[in-house]
Design an enzyme around this catalytic site. Sequence first.
Site, PDB file in Angstrom:
ATOM      1  N   SER A 122       0.839  -1.196   0.000  1.00 61.44           N
ATOM      2  CA  SER A 122       0.000   0.000   0.000  1.00 61.44           C
ATOM      3  C   SER A 122       0.872   1.243   0.000  1.00 61.44           C
ATOM      4  O   SER A 122       1.998   1.224   0.513  1.00 61.44           O
ATOM      5  CB  SER A 122      -0.900   0.022   1.232  1.00 61.44           C
ATOM      6  OG  SER A 122      -0.142   0.221   2.411  1.00 61.44           O
ATOM      7  N   ASP A 123       0.359   2.321  -0.590  1.00 57.14           N
ATOM      8  CA  ASP A 123       0.956   3.622  -0.329  1.00 57.14           C
ATOM      9  C   ASP A 123       0.725   3.926   1.148  1.00 57.14           C
ATOM     10  O   ASP A 123      -0.107   3.304   1.821  1.00 57.14           O
ATOM     11  CB  ASP A 123       0.338   4.693  -1.225  1.00 57.14           C
ATOM     12  CG  ASP A 123       1.262   5.879  -1.442  1.00 57.14           C
ATOM     13  OD1 ASP A 123       2.170   6.095  -0.616  1.00 57.14           O
ATOM     14  OD2 ASP A 123       1.062   6.617  -2.427  1.00 57.14           O
ATOM     15  N   TRP A 124       1.439   4.897   1.681  1.00 57.76           N
ATOM     16  CA  TRP A 124       1.439   5.152   3.118  1.00 57.76           C
ATOM     17  C   TRP A 124       0.081   5.700   3.577  1.00 57.76           C
ATOM     18  O   TRP A 124      -0.297   6.813   3.224  1.00 57.76           O
ATOM     19  CB  TRP A 124       2.572   6.106   3.456  1.00 57.76           C
ATOM     20  CG  TRP A 124       3.887   5.422   3.735  1.00 57.76           C
ATOM     21  CD1 TRP A 124       4.688   5.636   4.819  1.00 57.76           C
ATOM     22  CD2 TRP A 124       4.561   4.426   2.959  1.00 57.76           C
ATOM     23  NE1 TRP A 124       5.807   4.821   4.766  1.00 57.76           N
ATOM     24  CE2 TRP A 124       5.750   4.074   3.642  1.00 57.76           C
ATOM     25  CE3 TRP A 124       4.271   3.759   1.761  1.00 57.76           C
ATOM     26  CZ2 TRP A 124       6.648   3.107   3.166  1.00 57.76           C
ATOM     27  CZ3 TRP A 124       5.157   2.800   1.282  1.00 57.76           C
ATOM     28  CH2 TRP A 124       6.321   2.494   1.979  1.00 57.76           C
ATOM     29  N   ALA A 168      -2.720   4.269   2.631  1.00 64.38           N
ATOM     30  CA  ALA A 168      -3.702   4.026   1.565  1.00 64.38           C
ATOM     31  C   ALA A 168      -4.512   2.766   1.812  1.00 64.38           C
ATOM     32  O   ALA A 168      -5.409   2.465   1.026  1.00 64.38           O
ATOM     33  CB  ALA A 168      -2.999   3.927   0.212  1.00 64.38           C
TER      34      ALA A 168
END
Length: 872
Positions: free
Chosen positions: A291-293, A295
Amino acid sequence: MKLTLALAVLASSSPVFAGIFSSSPQLNKRAELAYSPPFYPSPWMNPDADGWEEAYAKAKDFVSQLTLLEKVNLTTGTGWASEQCVGNTGGVPRLGLRAFCLQDAPMGIRGTDYNSVFPSGLTAAATWDRGLINKRGYAMGAEAKGKGVTVLLGPVAGPLGRAPAGGRNWEGFSPDPVLTGVSMSETIKGIQDAGTIACAKHWVGNEQEHFRQVGEAKNYGYNISETLSSNIDDKTMHELYMWPFVDAVRAGVGSVMCVYTQVNNSYGCQNSKLLNGLLKDELGFQGFVMSDWQAQHTGAASAVAGLDMSMPGDTEFNTGVSFWGTNLTLAVLNGTVPEYRIDDMAMRIMAAYFKVGKNLDEEDVNFSFWTLDTYGPLNWAAGKNIQQINGHVDVRENHGALIREIAAKGTVVLKNEGALPLKKPRFLAVIGEDAGPNIWGPNSCDNRGCDNGTLALAWGSGTANFPYLITPDSALQAQAIRDGSRYESVLSNYAWTYTQGLVKQANATAIVFVNANSGEGFISVDGNEGDRKNLTLWKNGDDLIKNVSSLCPNTIVVIHSTGPVLVTDWYDSPNVTAIVWAGLPGQESGNSITDVLYGKVNPSGKSPFTWGKTRESYGTDVLYEPNNGEGAPQQDYTEGVFIDYRHFDKADAPLIYEFGHGLSYTTFKYSNIQVQKSNAGTYRPTTGETAPAPTFGNFSTDYDDYVFPADDFPYIYQYIYPYLNVSDPKKASADPFYGEEASEFLPPHALDNGSQPLLPASGKNAPGGNTQLYDVFYTLTADIENTGDVVGEEVAQLYVSLGGPDDPKVVLRDFDKVRIEPGQTVQARFTLTRRDLSNWDPVTQNWFVSEYPKTAYIGQSSRKLDLEAKLD
């Protein structure tokens, strides 16, 4: 918590919340939002996947020894600022595996010292040089490895560059999918050959900063409850936005980062169509999805939808609360997440690890992202374990020379009326703040969040600390002194009295330095909330150029920018004798531009984007205001594949400099196009089934075995662990609905573990889709003669007309950069594959070559196509 997880699954599959990959050109009529269909189960790794066989075997041997807690530890980030890197996972100390260190990325190692700052992706793409792009990737990977980084969070193909004002376009390469795809492939090969896992990001549709996160948007005063939805139809997804990620998968990329935004009204990190259907099934991606941070929005839902690693692990920074960790352990124990899925997560992570040549004896991380102090807390958020956390290890080697070469060869000469190259000018007057230093120091603005002095790097998580920054003023002055030239500079855009007195003097050659900046959405600079507010030059740059050129008949303009700017008001002035785009050149900025201006390097850069006359002429833009009440803003990609030069060609919109344009100090002549047809076979859809999902070792179902260890185990505040606080699962989950069957809320087939049918467009054992897509249909050659008097490099470009009424006029399909001596003729060589000549059919869910006539063009740019050949 199970209630949270249950609702989250609905959000990824229900038309109420989510959205489909519609093939309709009108994606969103507001009454019926775009929809993304569910796709389950999550595909498991293939032991026979090309290039992954050895890594799979090593990963299987390792994962087979792991406990459930250790598997969960690999998948869950330990929390924001829990340890030394921007992202950390748990390790497996029992088997000698230290925690993963995940670190930014696109221009250098973020937050460290004694590292290099490389040219941006956009600047690297402007070289059109496969070898240099690969070397850049290798150098970045080597520096990361030297710092103890496991995963380098780049390169970037999302944003692709749909909107020219997009804040992070500079982190990527080009709005053209082929140029970006080649750049992605070469960068990934370089990074991973150096022993570091690359991360292709952001998958997919991450085309603007506005509304990418709810909290960020609310901080700017926008009242939304969900992040923006990028609404992309199936054909556009395949023919444009997926294209460079396909090349990343074919290059063997170890990890992919999913997006903050929604795609067709389903969050990117729990969008089963994106992760399971397109990435892992159709493309056969064998690595892991992170995941993006922040997200990740769900637990079990994101796990069965294809997410493999949660970053940074906590639901919100420094809460110590996680969707995974304890919750993932519980979800596997109670069957909400199937056993094969946790095994597959761990397998994908470890296979990527072994694929790049890593062993279980990796050196420790020798820096702290959170401080440059030598000593401090290892566990930064908790303030615990004071020790040496920065070794100040110098990883730069001789990368300065490579950076200087890339920045020079990525410099694009847009206009030259004989002013360049400079030849010991009698009087050189350099004007503009962009030529000089940031008076507070090159690293003074947090994450480079300002526009002070020369622009060599934009802002956000894609930044790095400069070890030094050579300014244009210092390098040009040094050259002038060597030449015996007179040299003066005014390093301000507003000191008109002094500038006027300088540039109107006899014999003056004036070089005006201007810029336009942008960056990531968590920083706003002069009201630019990541995305640029407009396409004009910053700090009165346009007026500065017009004022100087009104007085000096030999005015040269140098632009540092994160993308196109409007030059309409002054580009055709007879007193503007040259225009040079120098992108974001990195630490050797002054040396590289001096090399080009003085002809030490014959410019060969070609513009990786189009220079339009007006902002409106691009046809696409950032969505700056919410358009769906308090709900998710809806960004409809109704233009389809028609962005950048494809749009300009279709709309016959006015432009100044076309995609692929760039001048040299010599001239080239194209002739003798030759086409050789290959004997490619008939395209056959992939058939058959996968093997059943493998599992690697049983685990105890006794909840007592998963309780946090005895009192002597060191608990770290805000650190995310896989353990349960108590052995009662309902109490451990704090979920009043705990105990309900997973089948009551999970989408159909989410728990399936039997053999699955192969998709027609998939590749069976070949990552990147059906292998026949890469059959060579044609080999083309063209003769290129250097008709000037200096050696030069030319980027010969191959474009194709696919012939259909809904196809772009031409699309880039290949390029060849050749070095040619004066008077010499060399042969440029190109290939066209089935993929290059195909369209996507949303009905059959496969590629096909239409019956429309196909034409190949070879030339110097998208608008200078000297040679033409019909394709049989």
